[in-house]
Scaffold this active site. Structure first.
Site: not given
Length: 362
Positions: A13, A153
């Site tokens: 990313l 996460k």
């Protein structure tokens, strides 16, 4: 944004975040904090060069390392997208996704000059193995996560959002689903690897389940929009402390994606052997049990079976309304870009092998 620091900017990313920031009309200084430098971008797929980025070697598991880079850069915005890939051990996920994220948040809050923090979460934070149809941000986070990656996460996102407003730093979280694109080392390469094992004839489930795959450039675009909104007095109230699902807004039947990729490579399976979800879950359980006995991470897991067989698509109205987000690259265009990048990488690797052989022969 005068200066932006991308934590984990050397990853998949990260390269696309650099690209989106570089293309802004009012381009900010772009800084990267990572344990390794960003790879040299191919001019076929990226507009920037390494000269357009300032790299700072650092370790997000070390508060001292983060503080030193922050003091050097003094960014207005921090984008935290660092995370280990799937298939690693629980210990590394907790070290990076939980402890590392807490370090980033705390150091940013203590800095006195950072104004906004954008965190890369995942759409899987609300996933418990059951169907998610048109799921939005009102869906609850399950009490028990499907695996260590998702568990960490969830904890990372929770800490980021609960820290919103701490010492004046506003935060938000981006929840992408099914990332792919140039730089992808997992999803599309994994689907292509099936060609080499003749696994294309196997299908888990009935393939009537819709799934959201998302082109990586669209996710980077959403991060930049989020950062801009957090700095905008008129928009910050609707964005600060909030999570946002990001997709291509084009859900497809799950096996449509790999079959599209195989078709672009000139391969169409002549027949299909369907394996039901219960059979897949049983085999995955045995795989996990065997891997546990062998002391290694299981590759074929119940999470992966559930992930493949479930409806899993999201409502991105919140991102559209609050961030003014819409995909800038369509699904098939994204597939073609990804395959072109993979072909380019394969050609480079083949040329490198030829060069190495010629050197040995000399």
């Amino acid at each position: 944004m005068n200066r932006v620091l991308i934590v984990g900017g050397s990853g998949f990313l990260g390269g696309h975040l650099i690209e989106r920031l570089y293309l802004l009309e009012d381009r900010p200084e772009i800084h990267v904090l990572d344990i390794r430098p960003p790879p040299a971008p191919s001019s076929k797929f990226y507009s920037y060069t390494l000269e357009d980025v300032t790299f700072h070697q650092g370790d997000l598991t070390s508060p001292e390392s983060i503080k030193a880079v922050l003091e050097t850069v003094r960014p207005e915005v921090v984008i935290h997208c660092a995370s280990p890939v799937h298939g690693m051990g629980k210990e590394i996920y907790f070290k990076v996704n939980v402890d590392g994220t807490k370090n980033v948040v705390d150091c940013v809050a203590e800095s006195g000059f950072v104004k906004a923090l954008v965190y890369t979460s995942t759409a899987s934070v609300i996933y418990d193995g059951s169907d998610l149809r048109n799921a939005d941000e009102t869906f609850p986070i399950p009490e028990v996560a499907m695996d260590a990656y998702n568990e960490t996460k969830v904890l990372g996102e929770k800490y980021v959002l609960e820290s919103n407003g701490k010492n004046g730093v506003v935060t938000c979280a981006i929840r992408p689903s099914g990332l792919f694109g140039p730089g992808d080392r997992q999803l599309v390469p994994g689907m292509l690897a099936v060609l080499k094992t003749n696994g294309t004839i196997f299908q888990l489930g009935d393939n009537l389940n819709l799934f959201d795959f998302t082109y990586i450039g669209n996710v980077a675009h959403a991060h930049v929009l989020a950062a801009q909104c957090l700095l905008d007095e008129k928009k910050v109230e609707s964005v600060a402390g909030e999570p946002f699902f990001i997709t291509n807004d084009t859900p497809v039947y799950f096996f449509t994606m790999p079959r599209t990729i195989w078709a672009h490579k000139g391969y169409v399976p002549r027949f299909t052997i369907k394996m039901s979800r219960p059979v897949g879950m049983t085999l995955a359980y045995l795989s996990e049990w065997y891997s546990w006995l062998m002391g290694r991470e299981a590759l074929f897991t119940r999470f992966r079976v559930a992930f493949t067989c479930a409806n899993r698509y999201f409502n991105i109205s919140k991102a559209k309304n609050c961030l003014d987000y819409k995909p800038i690259v369509g699904l098939e265009e994204g597939v073609l870009k990804t395959l072109e990048w993979i072909d380019d990488e394969d050609a480079k690797a083949a040329a490198a092998l030829v060069d190495e052989k010629e050197k040995k022969d000399q």
